[in-house]
Design a protein around this motif. Sequence first.
Motif, mmCIF file in Angstrom:
data_model
loop_
_atom_site.group_PDB
_atom_site.id
_atom_site.type_symbol
_atom_site.label_atom_id
_atom_site.label_comp_id
_atom_site.label_asym_id
_atom_site.label_seq_id
_atom_site.Cartn_x
_atom_site.Cartn_y
_atom_site.Cartn_z
ATOM 1 N N ALA A 17 -9.107 6.582 -16.670
ATOM 2 C CA ALA A 17 -7.951 5.732 -16.383
ATOM 3 C C ALA A 17 -7.632 5.913 -14.908
ATOM 4 O O ALA A 17 -7.771 7.013 -14.371
ATOM 5 C CB ALA A 17 -6.755 6.113 -17.250
ATOM 6 N N LEU A 18 -7.211 4.836 -14.264
ATOM 7 C CA LEU A 18 -6.895 4.874 -12.839
ATOM 8 C C LEU A 18 -5.390 4.806 -12.652
ATOM 9 O O LEU A 18 -4.784 3.742 -12.797
ATOM 10 C CB LEU A 18 -7.591 3.727 -12.110
ATOM 11 N N GLY A 23 -4.328 -3.213 -12.283
ATOM 12 C CA GLY A 23 -5.062 -4.025 -13.250
ATOM 13 C C GLY A 23 -5.262 -3.279 -14.556
ATOM 14 O O GLY A 23 -4.660 -2.229 -14.800
ATOM 15 N N LYS A 24 -6.133 -3.839 -15.382
ATOM 16 C CA LYS A 24 -6.383 -3.277 -16.710
ATOM 17 C C LYS A 24 -6.879 -1.830 -16.676
ATOM 18 O O LYS A 24 -6.642 -1.068 -17.607
ATOM 19 C CB LYS A 24 -7.427 -4.119 -17.452
ATOM 20 N N CYS A 25 -7.554 -1.455 -15.616
ATOM 21 C CA CYS A 25 -8.160 -0.118 -15.548
ATOM 22 C C CYS A 25 -7.137 1.012 -15.418
ATOM 23 O O CYS A 25 -7.501 2.173 -15.390
ATOM 24 C CB CYS A 25 -9.176 -0.043 -14.414
ATOM 25 N N GLY A 30 -13.388 2.950 -21.545
ATOM 26 C CA GLY A 30 -14.680 3.602 -21.364
ATOM 27 C C GLY A 30 -15.739 2.695 -20.797
ATOM 28 O O GLY A 30 -15.608 1.469 -20.796
ATOM 29 N N HIS A 31 -16.794 3.342 -20.285
ATOM 30 C CA HIS A 31 -17.943 2.631 -19.732
ATOM 31 C C HIS A 31 -19.232 3.281 -20.211
ATOM 32 O O HIS A 31 -19.274 4.495 -20.444
ATOM 33 C CB HIS A 31 -17.942 2.684 -18.206
ATOM 34 N N SER A 32 -20.260 2.478 -20.301
ATOM 35 C CA SER A 32 -21.620 2.978 -20.504
ATOM 36 C C SER A 32 -22.248 3.035 -19.114
ATOM 37 O O SER A 32 -22.791 2.046 -18.618
ATOM 38 C CB SER A 32 -22.415 2.033 -21.413
ATOM 39 N N TYR A 33 -22.114 4.180 -18.465
ATOM 40 C CA TYR A 33 -22.600 4.333 -17.096
ATOM 41 C C TYR A 33 -24.111 4.438 -17.063
ATOM 42 O O TYR A 33 -24.731 5.045 -17.943
ATOM 43 C CB TYR A 33 -22.004 5.585 -16.456
ATOM 44 N N GLU A 34 -24.698 3.864 -16.028
ATOM 45 C CA GLU A 34 -26.122 3.991 -15.749
ATOM 46 C C GLU A 34 -26.250 4.549 -14.341
ATOM 47 O O GLU A 34 -25.723 3.976 -13.386
ATOM 48 C CB GLU A 34 -26.821 2.644 -15.862
#
Length: 150
Positions: A17-18, A23-25, A30-34
């Motif tokens: 969380a920021l 904004g929404k963040c 969550g993210h699927s980081y690459e």
Amino acid sequence: MAKIRLTKYFNFETAHALYGYDGKCRNVHGHSYELYVTVVGDAIEDANHVKNGMVMDFGDLKKIVKSEIVDVFDHATVLNKNSPHIKLASQLMEHMERVLLTEYQPTCENMLADFAQRIKKRLPDNIKLHSLKLHETPTSFAEWFASDNE
């Protein structure tokens, strides 16, 4: 001797969380980081060396990135400990084991800078970290280059 770059790909799931974002963040999500890790060096030129012809064993690079990044960030919730999110973190820690508190706002950009420091300190002296690319979504990513940070 020609310099050769090696790149290894990693993926992991992380929530963050920021704090203070407009904004929404700002909400936990969550993210699927690459992550793409590129190192540079000279290939070993010693017929008697077990790694003759290699710049670095991909398995050795995997061990470094797995222990410094993937094992730490995978399925963790990352929050800035210098924000009011510290209260949220303490509540989450009562129910979850993987809450990571960082000194920075856990943006893709700041995570990359952190990852670079973690990886660089573990590389052999003859191998240099060249670049990192971190995809937060399939269409959004940040990049870190050693040449930009010298």
